[in-house]
Design an enzyme around this catalytic site. Structure first.
Site, PDB file in Angstrom:
ATOM      1  N   HIS A  60      10.534  -3.264  -0.133  1.00  0.00           N
ATOM      2  CA  HIS A  60      10.933  -4.099   1.012  1.00  0.00           C
ATOM      3  C   HIS A  60      10.904  -5.563   0.604  1.00  0.00           C
ATOM      4  CE1 HIS A  60       6.565  -4.265   1.324  1.00  0.00           C
ATOM      5  NE2 HIS A  60       6.594  -5.078   2.361  1.00  0.00           N
ATOM      6  N   HIS A  62       9.307  -8.278   1.713  1.00  0.00           N
ATOM      7  CA  HIS A  62       8.189  -9.218   1.803  1.00  0.00           C
ATOM      8  C   HIS A  62       7.925  -9.731   0.385  1.00  0.00           C
ATOM      9  CE1 HIS A  62       6.540  -7.640   5.881  1.00  0.00           C
ATOM     10  NE2 HIS A  62       7.316  -8.702   6.039  1.00  0.00           N
ATOM     11  N   ASP A  64       5.491 -10.471  -1.484  1.00  0.00           N
ATOM     12  CA  ASP A  64       4.513  -9.887  -2.417  1.00  0.00           C
ATOM     13  C   ASP A  64       5.035  -8.610  -3.073  1.00  0.00           C
ATOM     14  OD1 ASP A  64       4.222  -8.952   0.290  1.00  0.00           O
ATOM     15  OD2 ASP A  64       2.339  -7.971  -0.255  1.00  0.00           O
ATOM     16  N   HIS A  65       6.284  -8.233  -2.760  1.00  0.00           N
ATOM     17  CA  HIS A  65       6.857  -7.026  -3.366  1.00  0.00           C
ATOM     18  C   HIS A  65       8.118  -7.297  -4.189  1.00  0.00           C
ATOM     19  CE1 HIS A  65       4.106  -4.299  -1.224  1.00  0.00           C
ATOM     20  NE2 HIS A  65       4.022  -5.360  -0.443  1.00  0.00           N
ATOM     21  N   HIS A 140       7.119  -0.429   8.790  1.00  0.00           N
ATOM     22  CA  HIS A 140       6.516  -1.718   8.490  1.00  0.00           C
ATOM     23  C   HIS A 140       7.201  -2.757   9.394  1.00  0.00           C
ATOM     24  CE1 HIS A 140       4.048  -4.298   6.106  1.00  0.00           C
ATOM     25  NE2 HIS A 140       4.997  -4.830   5.379  1.00  0.00           N
ATOM     26  N   ASP A 210       3.974  -0.757   1.742  1.00  0.00           N
ATOM     27  CA  ASP A 210       3.431  -1.224   3.022  1.00  0.00           C
ATOM     28  C   ASP A 210       3.911  -0.367   4.197  1.00  0.00           C
ATOM     29  OD1 ASP A 210       2.645  -3.145   1.272  1.00  0.00           O
ATOM     30  OD2 ASP A 210       3.343  -4.848   2.474  1.00  0.00           O
ATOM     31  N   HIS A 268      -3.140  -2.659  -2.670  1.00  0.00           N
ATOM     32  CA  HIS A 268      -2.671  -3.603  -1.645  1.00  0.00           C
ATOM     33  C   HIS A 268      -3.828  -4.081  -0.765  1.00  0.00           C
ATOM     34  CE1 HIS A 268      -0.024  -5.237   1.609  1.00  0.00           C
ATOM     35  NE2 HIS A 268       0.809  -5.419   0.610  1.00  0.00           N
TER      36      HIS A 268
HETATM   37 ZN   LIG Z   1       2.718  -6.287   0.969  1.00  0.00          ZN
HETATM   38 ZN   LIG Z   2       5.000  -5.990   3.590  1.00  0.00          ZN
END
Ligand SMILES: [Zn+2]
Ligand SMILES: [Zn+2]
Length: 310
Positions: A60, A62, A64-65, A140, A210, A268
């Protein structure tokens, strides 16, 4: 099949944890799953080979990914990569990367094949020589899916020490398929199981990025060898976890237990936690075989039994 964890953190940066990235390697393939900021430095730090990565799967959008993706791909280009690269991700990822390349006047020496994931559907999205890959719909705050990697059934293994002299290539191929060795009249000279042994059971790895606690994924991931599941919080913060569409360690263990997986890998972790031991303790209340993901560590995904497949 080996899995190297490159990041165990979540969205808020902390100095001693990197955001999510996993590298799955088989005999022929190297697959990157999520690519948080700094992933290329983790790849360098742990002496992995970015040139071998042919596939990148992004769960996804976000940061951090996936924020490490532009850096990694740009460095592949600086390294004069010429091999094609396949990138799987949700709608928007191709546009984001393309715009970044345009604005930096970057011309790639290799071809990128973008594949848009339908994050709502559990379906096979790709296959390689050795693997099939399915999307796992997750829930999510934005569209998100996990990925299920399964080895294809392998052929029977020839026991070299027992092979008689002078067999043709066709006969050797037939042995791998499970055929006996016969003479021209069809009389059996050697039974197949005298010269071969069963293939290893295909191994499987489910990556559940997530998500809020989502028990309807259980059927799809039933019996996998290794399940990675996010566990952002401990269960005393379950309300906060649900508000932010995340899972607690206890809930991740419930998914593992319901799905009958062999090993549960947790990651995570929220930046609010210093020590992580409590995640394991909490998860083990409902599921025995819990591993806390460690950065730079490589886990061997072994098959647990043999089958007569193939
Ligand atoms: Zn994340
Ligand atoms: Zn996320």
């Amino acid at each position: 099949m080996k899995l190297t964890v490159l990041g165990i953190g979540s969205a808020t940066p902390v100095l001693d944890r990197n955001p999510t990235a996993h590298l799955l390697t088989t005999e022929h393939e190297s697959i990157l799953i999520d690519c948080g900021e700094g992933t290329q430095y983790q790849i360098l730090k742990y002496k992995l080979k970015p040139s071998k990565i042919r596939y990148i799967f992004i769960s996804h959008l976000h940061g951090d990914h996936y924020l490490g993706l532009i850096g990694l791909v740009s460095s592949m280009n600086l390294g004069r990569r010429t091999d094609d690269l396949h990138i799987f991700g949700p709608r928007g990822l191709a546009e984001i990367l393309t715009l970044q390349f345009q604005c930096s006047n970057t011309f790639l020496h290799f071809k990128i094949h973008f594949h848009e994931n339908d994050t709502e559907k559990a379906q096979q999205i790709w296959q390689t020589d050795l693997l099939t890959i399915e999307s796992i719909p997750l829930s999510h705050r934005i569209p998100c899916c996990g990925f299920l990697f399964r080895e294809k059934p392998q052929k029977r293994k020839i026991i070299k020490e027992l092979l008689p002299q002078g067999l043709s290539i066709e006969q050797l191929k037939g042995l791998k398929e499970g055929n006996d060795i016969c003479d021209i009249e069809g009389k059996v000279l050697y039974k197949n199981d005298a010269l071969t042994k069963p293939a290893d059971t295909p191994r499987s790895y489910a990556f559940c990025s997530d998500t809020i606690y989502k028990p309807d994924i259980v059927e799809q991931i039933s019996g996998v060898d290794w399940l990675y599941h996010e566990a952002t919080y401990l269960h005393n913060l379950v309300k906060q976890a649900h508000e932010r569409y995340h899972t607690t360690a206890l809930e991740a263990a419930q998914i593992a237990q319901q799905a009958g997986v062999k090993t549960l890998l947790l990651g995570h972790f929220s930046s609010r936690y210093g020590s992580l031991q409590e995640f394991q303790t909490e998860a083990q209340q409902v599921f025995g075989n819990v591993v806390l993901a460690e950065e730079g560590k490589t886990y061997e995904i072994k098959s647990t039994k043999t089958t007569n497949a193939g």
